[in-house]
Design an enzyme around this catalytic site. Structure first.
Site, PDB file in Angstrom:
ATOM      1  N   PHE A   1     -10.940  -6.612  14.777  1.00 16.20           N
ATOM      2  CA  PHE A   1      -9.938  -7.158  13.871  1.00 16.20           C
ATOM      3  C   PHE A   1      -9.634  -6.142  12.770  1.00 16.20           C
ATOM      4  O   PHE A   1     -10.536  -5.617  12.127  1.00 16.20           O
ATOM      5  CB  PHE A   1     -10.442  -8.467  13.253  1.00 16.20           C
ATOM      6  CG  PHE A   1      -9.461  -9.045  12.262  1.00 16.20           C
ATOM      7  CD1 PHE A   1      -8.185  -9.434  12.654  1.00 16.20           C
ATOM      8  CD2 PHE A   1      -9.810  -9.172  10.924  1.00 16.20           C
ATOM      9  CE1 PHE A   1      -7.282  -9.938  11.742  1.00 16.20           C
ATOM     10  CE2 PHE A   1      -8.913  -9.686   9.999  1.00 16.20           C
ATOM     11  CZ  PHE A   1      -7.643 -10.076  10.418  1.00 16.20           C
ATOM     12  N   GLN A   2      -8.369  -5.858  12.589  1.00 18.79           N
ATOM     13  CA  GLN A   2      -7.898  -4.892  11.594  1.00 18.79           C
ATOM     14  C   GLN A   2      -8.492  -3.502  11.767  1.00 18.79           C
ATOM     15  O   GLN A   2      -8.728  -2.783  10.806  1.00 18.79           O
ATOM     16  CB  GLN A   2      -8.126  -5.427  10.167  1.00 18.79           C
ATOM     17  CG  GLN A   2      -7.289  -6.682   9.918  1.00 18.79           C
ATOM     18  CD  GLN A   2      -7.184  -7.064   8.462  1.00 18.79           C
ATOM     19  OE1 GLN A   2      -8.101  -6.826   7.684  1.00 18.79           O
ATOM     20  NE2 GLN A   2      -6.062  -7.660   8.104  1.00 18.79           N
TER      21      GLN A   2
ATOM     22  N   LYS B   1     -17.236  -0.272   6.979  1.00 20.71           N
ATOM     23  CA  LYS B   1     -17.873  -1.279   6.135  1.00 20.71           C
ATOM     24  C   LYS B   1     -19.386  -1.090   6.042  1.00 20.71           C
ATOM     25  O   LYS B   1     -19.979  -1.241   4.979  1.00 20.71           O
ATOM     26  CB  LYS B   1     -17.559  -2.672   6.684  1.00 20.71           C
ATOM     27  CG  LYS B   1     -18.172  -3.774   5.832  1.00 20.71           C
ATOM     28  CD  LYS B   1     -17.446  -5.085   5.966  1.00 20.71           C
ATOM     29  CE  LYS B   1     -18.025  -6.076   4.957  1.00 20.71           C
ATOM     30  NZ  LYS B   1     -17.160  -7.191   4.690  1.00 20.71           N
TER      31      LYS B   1
ATOM     32  N   GLU C   1       0.803  -1.227   0.000  1.00 21.54           N
ATOM     33  CA  GLU C   1       0.000   0.000   0.000  1.00 21.54           C
ATOM     34  C   GLU C   1       0.833   1.272   0.000  1.00 21.54           C
ATOM     35  O   GLU C   1       0.367   2.325  -0.434  1.00 21.54           O
ATOM     36  CB  GLU C   1      -0.975   0.007   1.187  1.00 21.54           C
ATOM     37  CG  GLU C   1      -2.095  -1.026   1.073  1.00 21.54           C
ATOM     38  CD  GLU C   1      -1.724  -2.383   1.663  1.00 21.54           C
ATOM     39  OE1 GLU C   1      -0.516  -2.594   1.942  1.00 21.54           O
ATOM     40  OE2 GLU C   1      -2.618  -3.223   1.842  1.00 21.54           O
TER      41      GLU C   1
ATOM     42  N   MET D   1      24.328   8.295   0.753  1.00 15.86           N
ATOM     43  CA  MET D   1      24.282   9.629   1.346  1.00 15.86           C
ATOM     44  C   MET D   1      24.638   9.582   2.828  1.00 15.86           C
ATOM     45  O   MET D   1      25.310  10.483   3.337  1.00 15.86           O
ATOM     46  CB  MET D   1      22.898  10.248   1.139  1.00 15.86           C
ATOM     47  CG  MET D   1      22.803  11.668   1.638  1.00 15.86           C
ATOM     48  SD  MET D   1      24.023  12.754   0.861  1.00 15.86           S
ATOM     49  CE  MET D   1      23.084  13.416  -0.511  1.00 15.86           C
TER      50      MET D   1
END
Ligand SMILES: Cc1ncc(C[n+]2csc(CCOP(=O)(O)OP(=O)(O)O)c2C)c(N)n1
Lengths: 562, 160
Positions: free
Chosen positions: A112-113, A162, A50, A477
């Site tokens: 959950f999540q 949802k 993502e 760097m």
């Protein structure tokens, strides 16, 4: 007509003219993904992480000037986007990130999540929303796009529970967005413009210091016209590259920590500094108390908070860069043609001398494969016409120094956040937006591994992005700082990498390698002639430093040149 | 310098955290903060006391205005305004001290809002300086607990 949340969501995207979204599915957004199969006008690009989706949306936005969109699931899907959002926020890039969320009755229960992504992203979004009722969905989505693209642009996140996605209502799609407490001021105050021009016309040693605001407000033509009309040299920040047509006789290159000698000297010695859509970042100013010590400062910016934040300015101008510059141009026209003062001519001559004394350069005769040489060859063989994205580190600075960018929206780099792993997914986003352009990610061997998984995305969607890895075997760097300031104690900067050629092949892309200067051209030509994603592994000199360099905390004119 | 800033915001969840997050994230300090809905149920009002030099106060005000949910910001310090704060203080009061506490309460027009054999609880309203003065006097007698509201402030109406 009754519609579900998913249908409203997609309808809103259609109304916003969205053609592409970058995303990754999961439990709570299943309904939207199902609806996507019946939505022909939107092409969904499945990323492999993502973070890649957020950077790709950002690259899409930078290359196209439109709002980039991504869609991810709740919890880990949402948290994975955070670096991408923060990078877009620091660089004022308009993206809208849609995250799934657990159903509203479960919010706050450690479901959950579940993660409080609105809370997490509050400080790194321009604004964000949790949609609690499907009746608000259409309004909020359109507000999100409006906020993302107007004023000082930036990322907006919309969290979609949802049950909202599954909810049913008869939506009202707003014709116009009005938010009572949000009215960015585009029109610069003519009185301030007049004052500014008076100061500029009297200046003996003027310099323009332009930033990303010039790109975002599409002001580069006005900027060029103004600079040419009044013969004012122009330097830009990393974010402003492409805002002025480099190379150009008035072009000073980039300023700041790895800016050119002549840009930094010009800013240090100027008597009037015209800051346009830039924000006096510490990587630009060096030691702030000694920044442009002889100058009166004019600052044009659409964001009032940018003005007098780090440096107190003499003439603040709040407004859109394009508006302000076109007013300046109109007003300046009354004074044209104009004979340059003796002092002004001497100033231009002085700058030319600085340019001759200390051009951007490197050791061309060492026989080693130098990273700068690779970038120069990329420039030469693409005739400067590619869209360039960069990773972060030395690769980014060499790209900025040795690939002059002629036009706006052709340079994509994570400036404010300096987020390794940005360049490759951003290049994919740009390639989606500009399918006919050559898109090159100039990368380091460290950074490329942060989002290398997107090679699968590139192959799957036929995005023929070219990655040029300046492979120095180091986190270069950081190693440079260790080399210069920590007596070469290379603590955890030497880095083992995979065989990039084989890796490319494993993904179904083309892998190429050059180890000697003489091999570079053939590799680049082959890459450019291949209609596939290509990873080019350039085995460059391992201890090369980016120069010039203003050490952290030093004033700008105290550069290390060798 | 101390500044009293009046902020009108959308009365929505999360808005207060945008405001306080701005202060913590940018290293601005908050001396006190008072929040409650206004007569318009969609709007909440915040009175915020902060301190900083001119440049910082200017940034604070501009940053607050930049928040999408912030409707109006006024720096009251620059205008004529009335400022009040309230404290509830539980003072030890036994034997002869009971009279002393009541005398102080009377002089400063405090109200006694709770009484026990060993304590008085007083309500003090006034400017921050007045509160500090009263609490200073009561301290020598013995304060058990004190809670303060933080400042509330409102602009004075024009008199002409
Ligand atoms: C996500 C992230 N982690 C760490 C850093 C710190 N950092 C800045 S440059 C750099 C080295 C990058 O190495 P590489 O990609 O190989 O590029 P090079 O400098 O060698 O060109 C690191 C670790 C960063 N900018 N971003």
């Amino acid at each position: 007509m009754k519609m579900t949340g998913s249908q409203i969501f997609l309808k809103c995207l259609e109304r916003e003219g969205v053609k592409h979204i970058f995303g990754f599915p999961g439990g709570v957004v299943l309904d939207i993904y199902d609806e996507l199969t019946r939505t022909p006008f939107i092409k969904h690009i499945l990323v492999r992480h993502e973070q890649g989706a957020a950077h790709a949306a950002d690259g899409y936005a930078r290359a196209s000037g439109k709002v980039g969109v991504c869609l991810v699931t709740s919890g880990p899907g949402a948290t994975n986007t955070v670096s991408g959002i923060a990078s877009a926020y620091m660089d004022s890039i308009p993206i809208v990130v849609f995250t799934g969320q657990v159903p509203t009755p479960l919010i706050g229960n450690d479901a959950f999540q579940e993660v409080d992504i609105v809370g997490i992203t509050r400080p790194c979004t321009k604004h964000n929303y949790l949609v609690k009722d499907v009746k608000d969905l259409a309004r909020i989505i359109h507000e999100a796009f409006h906020i993302a693209r107007t004023g000082r642009p930036g990322p907006v996140l919309v969290d979609l529970p949802k049950d909202v996605i599954q909810g049913v209502t008869t939506p009202k799609f707003p014709e116009q967005i009005r938010i009572k407490s949000y009215n960015p001021n585009y029109h610069a105050n003519p009185k301030q413009i007049k004052k500014a021009l008076e100061l500029i016309l009297k200046a003996q040693r003027p310099v323009i210091y332009a930033g990303g605001g010039v790109i975002l407000s599409k002001a580069s033509e006005e900027l060029t016209k103004f600079a040419e009309a009044l013969q004012i040299p122009v330097t830009t920040t990393l974010m402003g590259l492409g805002g002025f047509p480099a190379p150009h006789s008035l072009w000073l290159g980039m300023l700041g920590m790895h800016g050119t000698y002549y840009a930094n000297m010009s800013v240090h010695h100027c008597d009037v500094l015209i800051a346009v859509g830039s924000r006096f970042d510490d990587r630009v100013t060096g030691k702030i108390e000694e920044f442009a010590p002889h100058a009166k400062i004019i600052h044009i910016d659409i964001d009032p908070t940018s003005i007098s934040k780090n440096v107190v300015v003499d003439i603040p101008i709040v407004g859109d860069c394009q508006d302000a510059l076109s007013q300046l141009n109109a007003l300046a026209a009354e004074h044209l043609p104009r004979e340059l003062s003796q002092a002004h001519r001497a100033w231009l001559a002085q700058i030319d001398q600085w340019k001759r004394e200390h051009p951007l350069t490197y050791d061309r005769n060492s026989g080693e494969l130098k990273p700068q040489f690779v970038v120069e060859k990329l420039y030469e063989l693409t005739q400067g016409n590619a869209i360039i994205s960069t990773e972060v580190g030395q690769n980014q600075m060499w790209a900025a120094q040795f690939y002059p960018i002629r036009n706006p929206n052709r340079w994509l780099s994570s400036g404010g956040l300096g987020c390794m792993g940005y360049g490759f997914p951003a290049a994919l986003g740009a390639q989606v937006a500009c399918p006919d352009d050559i898109v090159i990610d100039i990368a380091g061997d460290g950074s490329i591994q942060m989002n290398i998984q997107e090679m699968a995305t590139a192959v799957e969607y036929d995005l023929p992005v070219k990655v040029a890895i300046l492979n120095n075997g180091f986190l270069g760097m950081v190693r440079q700082w260790q080399q210069l300031f920590y007596e070469r104690r290379y603590s955890f900067t030497p880095m083992v990498s995979p065989d990039f050629v084989k890796l490319a092949e494993a993904y179904g892309a083309l892998g190429l390698r050059a180890e000697k200067p003489s091999e570079v051209e053939a590799v680049i030509r082959e890459a450019l002639n291949t209609r596939k994603p290509v990873l080019m592994d350039f085995r460059v000199a391992s201890e090369e430093c980016v120069l010039p360099m203003v050490p952290a905390g030093a004033p700008m004119h105290k550069m290390l040149l060798t | 310098m101390r500044h009293v800033i009046s902020v009108s915001v959308d009365n929505e969840p999360g808005v207060l955290s945008r405001v306080t997050g701005l202060f913590s994230g940018r290293g601005f300090n908050i001396e006190s903060l008072c929040v409650a809905p206004t007569i318009d149920p969609d709007v909440s009002h915040i009175t915020l006391v902060t301190a900083g030099n001119e440049m910082i106060i200017e940034q604070i005000i501009k940053q607050l205005r930049k928040l999408i949910n912030v409707i109006k910001v006024v720096d009251l310090t620059a205008t004529e305004h009335v400022e009040r704060e309230m404290a509830l203080v539980k003072v030890k009061a036994e034997d002869r001290q009971r009279a002393e506490v009541l005398r102080i309460a009377d002089i400063f027009r405090c109200r006694v809002v709770d009484v026990s054999p060993a304590t008085y609880t007083l309500e003090i309203t006034g400017t921050t300086e007045k509160l500090n003065a009263v609490l200073g006097l009561l301290k020598s007698i013995g304060i058990q607990e004190v809670v303060r509201s933080g400042s509330l402030a409102i602009q004075r109406s024009r008199k002409d």
